[in-house]
Design a protein around this motif. Structure first.
Motif, PDB file in Angstrom:
ATOM      1  N   LEU A  73      14.004   5.425 -14.712  1.00 11.37           N
ATOM      2  CA  LEU A  73      15.101   5.916 -13.509  1.00 11.37           C
ATOM      3  C   LEU A  73      14.768   6.210 -12.558  1.00 11.37           C
ATOM      4  N   SER A  74      14.330   8.096 -12.574  1.00  9.88           N
ATOM      5  CA  SER A  74      13.718   8.638 -11.909  1.00  9.88           C
ATOM      6  C   SER A  74      12.556   7.992 -10.785  1.00  9.88           C
ATOM      7  N   LEU A  75      11.622   7.437 -11.066  1.00  4.41           N
ATOM      8  CA  LEU A  75      11.117   7.293 -10.742  1.00  4.41           C
ATOM      9  C   LEU A  75      11.853   5.409  -9.425  1.00  4.41           C
ATOM     10  N   ARG A  76      12.625   5.086 -10.494  1.00  4.61           N
ATOM     11  CA  ARG A  76      13.123   4.313  -9.621  1.00  4.61           C
ATOM     12  C   ARG A  76      14.000   4.248  -8.562  1.00  4.61           C
ATOM     13  N   THR A  77      14.835   4.804  -9.063  1.00  2.00           N
ATOM     14  CA  THR A  77      15.951   5.764  -7.679  1.00  2.00           C
ATOM     15  C   THR A  77      14.373   6.175  -6.465  1.00  2.00           C
ATOM     16  N   SER A  78      13.640   6.987  -7.114  1.00  2.95           N
ATOM     17  CA  SER A  78      12.957   7.597  -5.833  1.00  2.95           C
ATOM     18  C   SER A  78      12.332   5.867  -4.889  1.00  2.95           C
ATOM     19  N   ILE A  79      12.075   5.499  -5.591  1.00  2.00           N
ATOM     20  CA  ILE A  79      11.431   4.377  -4.901  1.00  2.00           C
ATOM     21  C   ILE A  79      12.829   4.134  -3.700  1.00  2.00           C
ATOM     22  N   ASP A  80      14.013   3.626  -4.023  1.00  2.00           N
ATOM     23  CA  ASP A  80      15.196   3.050  -3.846  1.00  2.00           C
ATOM     24  C   ASP A  80      15.011   4.311  -2.110  1.00  2.00           C
ATOM     25  N   GLU A  81      15.069   5.400  -2.634  1.00  2.00           N
ATOM     26  CA  GLU A  81      15.342   5.923  -1.825  1.00  2.00           C
ATOM     27  C   GLU A  81      13.931   6.473  -0.753  1.00  2.00           C
ATOM     28  N   SER A  82      13.213   6.110  -1.336  1.00  3.99           N
ATOM     29  CA  SER A  82      11.507   6.603  -0.496  1.00  3.99           C
ATOM     30  C   SER A  82      11.632   6.412   1.583  1.00  3.99           C
ATOM     31  N   GLY A  83      12.594   5.603   1.553  1.00  5.23           N
ATOM     32  CA  GLY A  83      12.528   5.232   2.574  1.00  5.23           C
ATOM     33  C   GLY A  83      11.386   4.006   3.254  1.00  5.23           C
ATOM     34  N   ILE A  84      10.238   3.616   2.265  1.00  7.70           N
ATOM     35  CA  ILE A  84       9.226   2.935   2.925  1.00  7.70           C
ATOM     36  C   ILE A  84      10.249   1.328   3.561  1.00  7.70           C
ATOM     37  N   GLU A  85       9.671   0.874   4.664  1.00  5.79           N
ATOM     38  CA  GLU A  85      10.909  -0.417   5.441  1.00  5.79           C
ATOM     39  C   GLU A  85      10.659  -1.688   4.553  1.00  5.79           C
ATOM     40  N   GLY A  86      11.507  -2.071   4.184  1.00  4.62           N
ATOM     41  CA  GLY A  86      11.850  -3.471   3.414  1.00  4.62           C
ATOM     42  C   GLY A  86      11.707  -3.189   2.034  1.00  4.62           C
ATOM     43  N   ILE A  87      12.135  -1.910   1.541  1.00  2.00           N
ATOM     44  CA  ILE A  87      12.258  -1.380   0.036  1.00  2.00           C
ATOM     45  C   ILE A  87      13.294  -2.500  -0.402  1.00  2.00           C
ATOM     46  N   GLU A  88      14.825  -2.377   0.635  1.00  2.00           N
ATOM     47  CA  GLU A  88      15.819  -2.728   0.336  1.00  2.00           C
ATOM     48  C   GLU A  88      15.820  -4.328   0.293  1.00  2.00           C
ATOM     49  N   THR A  89      14.931  -5.678   0.291  1.00  2.00           N
ATOM     50  CA  THR A  89      15.123  -7.146   0.200  1.00  2.00           C
ATOM     51  C   THR A  89      13.524  -7.133  -1.299  1.00  2.00           C
ATOM     52  N   ALA A  90      12.673  -5.709  -1.273  1.00  3.56           N
ATOM     53  CA  ALA A  90      11.626  -6.719  -2.075  1.00  3.56           C
ATOM     54  C   ALA A  90      12.207  -5.948  -3.801  1.00  3.56           C
ATOM     55  N   GLY A  91      13.162  -6.136  -3.866  1.00  2.41           N
ATOM     56  CA  GLY A  91      14.314  -5.819  -5.172  1.00  2.41           C
ATOM     57  C   GLY A  91      12.863  -5.445  -6.441  1.00  2.41           C
ATOM     58  N   ASN A 127       0.975  -1.442  -0.215  1.00  2.00           N
ATOM     59  CA  ASN A 127      -0.037   0.482  -0.265  1.00  2.00           C
ATOM     60  C   ASN A 127       0.577   1.534   0.099  1.00  2.00           C
ATOM     61  N   GLN A 128       1.908   1.011   1.325  1.00  2.00           N
ATOM     62  CA  GLN A 128       2.651   2.727   0.742  1.00  2.00           C
ATOM     63  C   GLN A 128       3.072   2.604  -0.652  1.00  2.00           C
ATOM     64  N   LEU A 129       3.859   1.444  -1.070  1.00  3.62           N
ATOM     65  CA  LEU A 129       4.493   2.019  -2.449  1.00  3.62           C
ATOM     66  C   LEU A 129       3.998   1.743  -3.634  1.00  3.62           C
ATOM     67  N   GLN A 130       2.431   1.611  -4.176  1.00  9.60           N
ATOM     68  CA  GLN A 130       1.440   2.049  -3.702  1.00  9.60           C
ATOM     69  C   GLN A 130       0.846   3.129  -4.325  1.00  9.60           C
ATOM     70  N   ASP A 131       1.419   4.364  -3.381  1.00 12.54           N
ATOM     71  CA  ASP A 131       0.470   5.282  -3.008  1.00 12.54           C
ATOM     72  C   ASP A 131       1.996   6.452  -3.297  1.00 12.54           C
ATOM     73  N   PHE A 132       2.804   5.727  -3.091  1.00 20.81           N
ATOM     74  CA  PHE A 132       4.171   6.847  -3.310  1.00 20.81           C
ATOM     75  C   PHE A 132       4.048   6.291  -4.214  1.00 20.81           C
ATOM     76  N   CYS A 133       4.544   5.247  -5.583  1.00 19.27           N
ATOM     77  CA  CYS A 133       4.553   5.812  -7.143  1.00 19.27           C
ATOM     78  C   CYS A 133       3.493   6.525  -7.663  1.00 19.27           C
ATOM     79  N   GLN A 134       1.919   5.714  -6.698  1.00 21.29           N
ATOM     80  CA  GLN A 134       0.787   6.988  -7.921  1.00 21.29           C
ATOM     81  C   GLN A 134       1.016   8.115  -7.857  1.00 21.29           C
ATOM     82  N   LYS A 135       1.736   9.120  -6.220  1.00 23.68           N
ATOM     83  CA  LYS A 135       2.125  10.070  -6.149  1.00 23.68           C
ATOM     84  C   LYS A 135       3.032  10.757  -7.370  1.00 23.68           C
TER      85      LYS A 135
END
Length: 340
Positions: free
Chosen positions: A107-125, A61-69
């Motif tokens: 590429l910008s969206l991908r970078t933003s996701i990595d820097e989003s700070g969402i818990e578990g983003i490092e292991t989600a791939g 849910n956090q990832l979906q909301d973040f990417c949608q914005k």
């Protein structure tokens, strides 16, 4: 007698139908059918992972909301879909109404996701990709549809001519062609949005024309077997059969129209835009009903009138006298041959 059975009314009906068909063909030929905006090609941004979002709903849910914005800051998002795959993990699809994202944005969206700070983003791939959905234009199917309908029309004529009469077969053939062309012409004239569903509407119009006309012809065949029907003029006999089959035709037409409207309402409730299909199908019901109750009987009444006149003319001719005269001539020739 039904006033629509007169020669003048038939001529007026045919002229009006022909005028509408020609006008519709002109509009479709120069302007084309009004394109259905819901069937345009569109781009989809897909955000997927190895399967972590399918296990952690909060993370998804956090990832979906973040990417949608992030995406909505530059593009209009028509719909968001989430799906899971046992082999590829989960994915969130963002359907865009317009615009085509370039590699820099992805590429910008991908970078933003990595820097989003969402818990578990490092292991989600998480990965970001872009793909396109192309809708085939209905014009790609015109020739195949025309060939299929041509075969169906031949089979229709053969079936009706064998089961009923040749005149009914010709009438049913004219009605089927008339109903399909008039339905498409009215759709073009009213600028009803049309897409690939137009092929289905044409097929539906053909099928409905066959069904409704067979109801009327079936009643005619049953009525014409009665001796009293043979003693009345063709137009009155046809008119009587049409009146007797009116209830059945209207029942089928109204039931189909109600089902089509219900289909459109259900589509609106579940979020599917079925308005175009509903309007086109309703137009087909109106045209086929008019054809089966007015135009086709009027055409067949003219054919039956001429057929009955030919039968009456043949009945006046004394074939037995000819046979008797021929027999006497042969007998006289034989006697002469014997005397010689």
């Amino acid at each position: 007698m039904n006033k629509f059975m007169t020669k003048k009314s038939l001529l007026i009906s045919l002229i009006v139908s022909l005028a509408l068909i020609i006008a519709g063909a002109f509009i479709a030929g120069f302007l084309g059918f009004n394109p259905d905006s819901t069937t345009k090609d569109y781009a989809v941004i897909e955000v997927s992972d190895s399967g972590y979002m399918s296990l952690e709903e909060d993370f998804r849910n956090q990832l979906q909301d973040f990417c949608q914005k992030k995406i909505e800051a530059k593009y209009a998002v028509a719909d968001t879909k989430y799906s899971e795959s046992t082999s590829a993990g989960g994915s969130i699809e963002y359907v865009l109404t317009s615009g085509t994202p370039n590699n820099e944005f992805l590429l910008s969206l991908r970078t933003s996701i990595d820097e989003s700070g969402i818990e578990g983003i490092e292991t989600a791939g998480v990965s970001v990709s872009l793909h396109f959905v192309e809708n085939h234009a209905f014009t790609e199917y015109i020739w195949r549809t025309a060939i299929g309908m041509g075969v169906a029309l031949v089979l229709l004529f053969v079936y009706v001519a064998i089961r009923f009469k040749v005149g009914m077969g010709v009438s049913a053939l004219i009605a089927a062609i008339h109903d399909v062309l008039l339905t498409l012409a009215v759709i073009a004239l009213l600028r009803i949005p049309a897409g690939i569903a137009l092929i289905g509407v044409a097929a539906f119009s053909l099928l409905l024309s066959i069904v409704l006309n067979l109801i009327v012809f079936g009643r005619m065949r049953a009525d014409f077997r009665a001796d009293e029907k043979n003693a009345i003029p063709a137009k009155e006999a046809v008119s009587g059969s049409v009146s007797a089959s009116l209830k059945n035709v209207l029942t089928v037409s109204i039931a189909l129209a109600a089902a089509i409207v219900l289909f459109g309402v259900i589509g609106a409730i579940i979020g599917m835009d079925l308005l175009t299909i509903m309007l086109c199908a309703l137009m087909s019901v109106v045209v086929s009903t008019y054809s089966s109750l007015i135009l086709t009987p009027a055409i067949y009444a003219r054919m039956k009138e001429k057929s009955d006149a030919n039968k009456a003319e043949k009945a006046k001719y004394n074939y037995s006298s000819d046979k008797k005269l021929e027999k006497e001539e042969k007998s006289s020739a034989k006697k002469v041959a014997e005397e010689v």
